[in-house]
Design a protein around this motif. Structure first.
Motif, PDB file in Angstrom:
ATOM      1  N   LEU A 263       0.858  -1.187   0.000  1.00 39.83           N
ATOM      2  CA  LEU A 263       0.000   0.000   0.000  1.00 39.83           C
ATOM      3  C   LEU A 263       0.891   1.232   0.000  1.00 39.83           C
ATOM      4  CD1 LEU A 263      -2.397  -1.043   2.937  1.00 39.83           C
ATOM      5  CD2 LEU A 263      -2.779  -1.363   0.485  1.00 39.83           C
ATOM      6  N   GLU A 264       0.588   2.186  -0.866  1.00 40.38           N
ATOM      7  CA  GLU A 264       1.417   3.400  -0.938  1.00 40.38           C
ATOM      8  C   GLU A 264       0.512   4.615  -1.168  1.00 40.38           C
ATOM      9  OE1 GLU A 264       4.654   4.583  -0.553  1.00 40.38           O
ATOM     10  OE2 GLU A 264       3.679   6.454  -1.118  1.00 40.38           O
ATOM     11  N   THR A 265       0.683   5.638  -0.346  1.00 39.30           N
ATOM     12  CA  THR A 265      -0.173   6.823  -0.465  1.00 39.30           C
ATOM     13  C   THR A 265       0.180   7.694  -1.668  1.00 39.30           C
ATOM     14  OG1 THR A 265       1.290   7.845   1.123  1.00 39.30           O
ATOM     15  CG2 THR A 265      -0.872   7.270   1.916  1.00 39.30           C
ATOM     16  N   GLY A 270       9.426   6.743  -2.043  1.00 39.27           N
ATOM     17  CA  GLY A 270       9.438   7.477  -0.783  1.00 39.27           C
ATOM     18  C   GLY A 270      10.337   8.691  -0.854  1.00 39.27           C
ATOM     19  N   GLN A 271      10.977   9.003   0.287  1.00 36.34           N
ATOM     20  CA  GLN A 271      11.877  10.160   0.312  1.00 36.34           C
ATOM     21  C   GLN A 271      13.010   9.999  -0.685  1.00 36.34           C
ATOM     22  OE1 GLN A 271      13.284  11.306   4.350  1.00 36.34           O
ATOM     23  NE2 GLN A 271      12.084   9.514   4.904  1.00 36.34           N
ATOM     24  N   ALA A 272      13.485   8.770  -0.818  1.00 43.34           N
ATOM     25  CA  ALA A 272      14.611   8.546  -1.733  1.00 43.34           C
ATOM     26  C   ALA A 272      14.214   8.924  -3.160  1.00 43.34           C
ATOM     27  CB  ALA A 272      15.054   7.093  -1.669  1.00 43.34           C
ATOM     28  N   GLY A 390      22.725  19.239   2.812  1.00 43.95           N
ATOM     29  CA  GLY A 390      24.026  19.342   2.146  1.00 43.95           C
ATOM     30  C   GLY A 390      23.936  18.927   0.688  1.00 43.95           C
ATOM     31  N   GLN A 391      23.245  17.808   0.446  1.00 42.13           N
ATOM     32  CA  GLN A 391      23.104  17.342  -0.939  1.00 42.13           C
ATOM     33  C   GLN A 391      22.337  18.342  -1.774  1.00 42.13           C
ATOM     34  OE1 GLN A 391      21.190  13.579  -1.035  1.00 42.13           O
ATOM     35  NE2 GLN A 391      23.090  12.475  -0.693  1.00 42.13           N
ATOM     36  N   ALA A 392      21.260  18.875  -1.188  1.00 41.79           N
ATOM     37  CA  ALA A 392      20.435  19.834  -1.928  1.00 41.79           C
ATOM     38  C   ALA A 392      21.270  21.061  -2.277  1.00 41.79           C
ATOM     39  CB  ALA A 392      19.217  20.225  -1.096  1.00 41.79           C
ATOM     40  N   GLY A 529      13.093   0.652   8.238  1.00 42.30           N
ATOM     41  CA  GLY A 529      13.418   1.945   7.620  1.00 42.30           C
ATOM     42  C   GLY A 529      13.249   3.116   8.571  1.00 42.30           C
ATOM     43  N   ASP A 530      13.034   4.291   7.989  1.00 40.33           N
ATOM     44  CA  ASP A 530      13.036   5.544   8.758  1.00 40.33           C
ATOM     45  C   ASP A 530      11.982   5.607   9.857  1.00 40.33           C
ATOM     46  OD1 ASP A 530      15.027   6.375   7.061  1.00 40.33           O
ATOM     47  OD2 ASP A 530      14.047   8.243   6.459  1.00 40.33           O
ATOM     48  N   VAL A 531      10.922   4.821   9.738  1.00 47.30           N
ATOM     49  CA  VAL A 531       9.841   4.874  10.731  1.00 47.30           C
ATOM     50  C   VAL A 531      10.230   4.169  12.032  1.00 47.30           C
ATOM     51  CG1 VAL A 531       8.645   2.719  10.070  1.00 47.30           C
ATOM     52  CG2 VAL A 531       7.314   4.677  10.865  1.00 47.30           C
TER      53      VAL A 531
HETATM   54  C1  LIG Z   1      16.105  14.863  -0.364  1.00 52.08           C
HETATM   55  C2  LIG Z   1      16.640  13.606   0.287  1.00 52.08           C
HETATM   56  C3  LIG Z   1      17.871  13.093  -0.127  1.00 52.08           C
HETATM   57  C4  LIG Z   1      18.355  11.919   0.457  1.00 52.08           C
HETATM   58  N1  LIG Z   1      19.552  11.426   0.013  1.00 52.08           N
HETATM   59  C5  LIG Z   1      20.045  10.267   0.535  1.00 52.08           C
HETATM   60  C6  LIG Z   1      21.275   9.722   0.060  1.00 52.08           C
HETATM   61  O1  LIG Z   1      21.920  10.276  -0.825  1.00 52.08           O
HETATM   62  N2  LIG Z   1      21.711   8.562   0.593  1.00 52.08           N
HETATM   63  C7  LIG Z   1      21.037   7.906   1.572  1.00 52.08           C
HETATM   64  O2  LIG Z   1      21.471   6.840   1.966  1.00 52.08           O
HETATM   65  N3  LIG Z   1      19.882   8.408   2.058  1.00 52.08           N
HETATM   66  C8  LIG Z   1      19.364   9.569   1.570  1.00 52.08           C
HETATM   67  N4  LIG Z   1      18.201  10.107   2.054  1.00 52.08           N
HETATM   68  C9  LIG Z   1      17.506   9.381   3.133  1.00 52.08           C
HETATM   69  C10 LIG Z   1      16.699   8.230   2.543  1.00 52.08           C
HETATM   70  O3  LIG Z   1      15.981   8.693   1.416  1.00 52.08           O
HETATM   71  C11 LIG Z   1      15.749   7.666   3.571  1.00 52.08           C
HETATM   72  O4  LIG Z   1      16.477   7.198   4.662  1.00 52.08           O
HETATM   73  C12 LIG Z   1      14.963   6.501   2.972  1.00 52.08           C
HETATM   74  O5  LIG Z   1      14.189   6.945   1.879  1.00 52.08           O
HETATM   75  C13 LIG Z   1      14.048   5.876   4.017  1.00 52.08           C
HETATM   76  O6  LIG Z   1      13.315   4.879   3.390  1.00 52.08           O
HETATM   77  P1  LIG Z   1      11.950   4.350   3.994  1.00 52.08           P
HETATM   78  O7  LIG Z   1      11.430   3.364   3.010  1.00 52.08           O
HETATM   79  O8  LIG Z   1      12.148   3.905   5.375  1.00 52.08           O
HETATM   80  O9  LIG Z   1      10.982   5.606   4.101  1.00 52.08           O
HETATM   81  P2  LIG Z   1      10.484   6.692   3.018  1.00 52.08           P
HETATM   82  O10 LIG Z   1      11.497   6.853   1.950  1.00 52.08           O
HETATM   83  O11 LIG Z   1      10.095   7.844   3.828  1.00 52.08           O
HETATM   84  O12 LIG Z   1       9.207   5.989   2.392  1.00 52.08           O
HETATM   85  C14 LIG Z   1       8.014   5.831   3.114  1.00 52.08           C
HETATM   86  C15 LIG Z   1       6.869   5.632   2.154  1.00 52.08           C
HETATM   87  O13 LIG Z   1       5.688   5.322   2.877  1.00 52.08           O
HETATM   88  C16 LIG Z   1       4.587   6.031   2.327  1.00 52.08           C
HETATM   89  N5  LIG Z   1       3.560   6.171   3.369  1.00 52.08           N
HETATM   90  C17 LIG Z   1       3.557   6.990   4.452  1.00 52.08           C
HETATM   91  N6  LIG Z   1       2.446   6.809   5.184  1.00 52.08           N
HETATM   92  C18 LIG Z   1       1.731   5.832   4.569  1.00 52.08           C
HETATM   93  C19 LIG Z   1       0.492   5.195   4.845  1.00 52.08           C
HETATM   94  N7  LIG Z   1      -0.233   5.501   5.932  1.00 52.08           N
HETATM   95  N8  LIG Z   1       0.057   4.239   3.997  1.00 52.08           N
HETATM   96  C20 LIG Z   1       0.789   3.911   2.886  1.00 52.08           C
HETATM   97  N9  LIG Z   1       1.962   4.488   2.576  1.00 52.08           N
HETATM   98  C21 LIG Z   1       2.441   5.437   3.403  1.00 52.08           C
HETATM   99  C22 LIG Z   1       5.195   7.342   1.879  1.00 52.08           C
HETATM  100  O14 LIG Z   1       4.397   7.951   0.864  1.00 52.08           O
HETATM  101  C23 LIG Z   1       6.553   6.891   1.358  1.00 52.08           C
HETATM  102  O15 LIG Z   1       6.513   6.563  -0.010  1.00 52.08           O
HETATM  103  C24 LIG Z   1      17.650  11.272   1.496  1.00 52.08           C
HETATM  104  C25 LIG Z   1      16.422  11.802   1.912  1.00 52.08           C
HETATM  105  C26 LIG Z   1      15.911  12.950   1.311  1.00 52.08           C
HETATM  106  C27 LIG Z   1      14.587  13.518   1.769  1.00 52.08           C
END
Ligand SMILES: Cc1cc2nc3c(=O)[nH]c(=O)nc-3n(C[C@H](O)[C@H](O)[C@H](O)COP(=O)(O)OP(=O)(O)OC[C@H]3O[C@@H](n4cnc5c(N)ncnc54)[C@H](O)[C@@H]3O)c2cc1C
Length: 559
Positions: A263-265, A270-272, A390-392, A529-531
């Motif tokens: 499921l994806e909103t 995601g952030q990546a 920093g990356q931005a 992951g990040d959560v």
């Molecule tokens: C601009 C930016 C640059 C980055 N660059 C790097 C990098 O160069 N190298 C690196 O290692 N890390 C980088 N990061 C960090 C990295 O992107 C994150 O650590 C990683 O994306 C985390 O992955 P995740 O799947 O845990 O969460 P997320 O990437 O946050 O994905 C979570 C997903 O869950 C979905 N979601 C949320 N709530 C719900 C819900 N209730 N139901 C269904 N879906 C839902 C969201 O829409 C999202 O798609 C960067 C982050 C950002 C913002």
């Protein structure tokens, strides 16, 4: 096996053979074992634009043309000759196809349905690689050329337009963009569909359906992004969130034979997915854009047969009985024996009035190519002192006049990578302003001015700046968990050894064993992951946790 395809519309930079490969006779014969060989008549339409789950065809005699139909007629995209095959990524996802396929002369094809195609790419690695590469490069080329079934009519000064473009881009869906501010002939097109300029952004979907300032759910429905969800089916695992953690979990779970629903909103990645370039992910020495990584991972998920639904997020978890159930955005419920929570985190904002008013029209949370284009040659502000800031800053500095990097504390974060700190220090376009915070933003339709305060001197400066990138970290997306799961003080999910005896007692942990690594206070429910509390916020750790969790899912399913 035969002469090569001569693509008509696709003038390709990346090599015709990669996009339209010609299979050897031996490869064609191997494919024939998976499907059926059948004749085609001259003029026969093999599939129509907009149809779902269409078959995959390999031409063995004759010619197949691919056509983009529109209200004004047909546009020839390419012609397939013997040894060549139809399809792009939609064929694996089962989404509606973009083109019509028609035989120009009598001939013969090998036909495989979607399941047969998936079995082929999973079992024959040589052919699987050729097909996957062709599918992905075809999609990339379609996006680059704006060839598809969607037209977006909007303005770069309109937040709604940016929202729609971002949604389509992040979902890898090709579209044609018509800029109201530049294209003076647009009025006749709008008249054709009886829409006024006040309706922008207008999305013309599959040539006929006109959506006025649509939600992302309406766009996803119109484009047929999702297959219907069977509410009676109890899934082995439901993965909530399709960032790197959720995508990795989906690839591993589906490839190991589990029945998977994701499921994806918003959009895979995601952030990546919003990252302009990830330079520290293993295996990509020159870096990879988040969009590219997400697109490849999404195709991989489809290859292994997991079902993913977009714009249908989890709203509520019911955890009082098993199987667990999750309420989805539109009132549907799905049942799961196990759950992997991969919902990541949402961006923080400075406490500044008006800021949200300019989201998409000067305030951004991602620094991708798209935003980079918007602020070309201008001054920008990047807020934050961590890795993403920093990356931005480094990325935006490539094309902008000046980057003011505002950091509230006295220096860049300790967690910032050394290579980034060096690049910031050595980049004359970037001005690092420590102990500084945004205090006001102003503008009309678009952000026009930014004021910041230097906390050491107390002085406030106002600058004519039209673009701010907020890169200040994030808060976890855990609101939907309905009190079922033990969280830490910041709202991140506690797992495995982080759960104290008191936590487990309070949560009525029912088993004699302790929670597995990555397991929450609910047996069979994992967080990755990040959560997750204590997670290192990196793509690699998210991917690693997503894949590790699947091994514990197997154990939980046998419990
Ligand atoms: C601009 C930016 C640059 C980055 N660059 C790097 C990098 O160069 N190298 C690196 O290692 N890390 C980088 N990061 C960090 C990295 O992107 C994150 O650590 C990683 O994306 C985390 O992955 P995740 O799947 O845990 O969460 P997320 O990437 O946050 O994905 C979570 C997903 O869950 C979905 N979601 C949320 N709530 C719900 C819900 N209730 N139901 C269904 N879906 C839902 C969201 O829409 C999202 O798609 C960067 C982050 C950002 C913002």
């Amino acid at each position: 096996m035969a002469d090569t395809a001569l693509p008509v519309s696709m003038t390709l930079a990346s090599g015709v053979e990669r996009i339209f490969p010609t299979l050897t006779l031996a490869q064609v014969q191997r494919i024939a074992l998976h499907g059926r060989v059948r004749p085609v008549r001259a003029g026969e339409v093999l599939f129509e634009a907009g149809e779902r789950s269409v078959p995959f065809f390999v031409v063995t005699a004759g010619r197949l043309e691919m056509i983009l139909p529109s209200t004004t007629g047909e546009r020839l995209i390419t012609v397939y000759r013997p040894g060549q095959f139809t399809g792009e990524v939609n064929m694996l996802s089962g989404r509606p196809v973009l083109f019509r396929s028609r035989a120009t002369e009598a001939g013969e094809v090998i036909e495989l349905d979607r399941e047969q195609l998936i079995a082929l790419v999973q079992t024959d690695s040589e052919i699987g690689e050729i097909i996957m590469r062709a599918f992905i490069t075809r999609r990339v080329e379609l996006i680059a050329q704006g060839l598809g079934d969607v037209v977006v009519v909007g303005s770069n000064h309109c937040a709604g337009t940016l929202r729609v473009k971002e949604f389509l881009t992040r979902n890898g869906h090709p579209y044609t963009y018509i800029d109201l501010d530049r294209d003076t002939d647009i009025q006749s097109l709008l008249d054709h569909f009886h829409v006024t300029v006040a309706d922008v952004p207008v999305v013309i979907c599959r040539s006929d359906m006109v959506l006025r300032n649509p939600t992302i759910q309406q766009i996803a429905d119109c484009l047929g992004f999702n297959q219907p969800i069977d509410q009676t089916q109890i899934r082995d695992v439901v993965i909530v969130g399709a960032g790197p953690a959720g995508l990795a979990a989906a690839v591993y779970a589906a490839s190991e034979g589990l029945d998977v629903l994701v499921l994806e909103t918003h959009a895979p990645g995601g952030q990546a997915g919003s990252s302009s370039k990830i330079e520290n992910y293993l295996g990509f020495p020159t870096g990879i854009s988040g969009q590219d990584l997400a697109g490849r991972a999404y195709t991989q998920v489809q290859k292994f047969g997991a079902q993913m639904v977009i714009t249908k997020g989890a709203k509520q978890l019911t955890c009082t009985r098993k199987p667990y159930t999750i309420l989805i955005d539109d009132g549907l419920r799905v049942s799961a024996r196990t759950i992997i929570i991969a919902t990541g985190a949402a961006y923080r904002k400075p406490p500044c009035e008006n800021l949200s008013r300019f989201e998409g029209t000067g305030v951004y949370y991602a620094a991708t190519f798209m935003e980079g284009q918007l602020c070309r040659g201008e001054e920008v502000v990047v807020v934050g002192g961590g890795n993403s800031a920093g990356q931005a800053a480094v990325f935006i500095a490539q094309a902008s006049k000046r980057v003011h990097m505002l950091v509230r504390s006295s220096g860049l974060s300790d967690s910032m990578s050394r290579y980034l700190i060096r690049r910031i220090e050595q980049n004359s376009v970037i001005v690092l302003r420590t102990n500084t915070e945004i205090v006001a933003v102003e503008g009309n339709q678009h952000l026009e001015r930014v004021s910041w305060r230097d906390h050491q001197s107390g002085s406030i400066e106002m600058h004519d700046i039209r673009h701010i990138f907020l890169m200040m970290g994030a808060v976890p997306n855990t609101q939907w968990l309905n009190g079922c799961i033990t969280l830490d003080a910041q709202g991140f999910i506690k797992t495995g050894p982080d759960l104290s005896q008191e936590d487990l007692t309070a949560a009525h942990w029912p088993l004699t064993r302790a929670p597995h690594l990555l397991e929450t206070c609910l047996p069979g429910v994992f967080a990755v992951g990040d959560v997750r509390a204590g997670n290192i916020k990196r793509v690699a750790s998210a991917v690693g946790e997503g894949s590790i969790a699947v091994s514990f899912v197997h154990q939980a399913l046998h419990e």
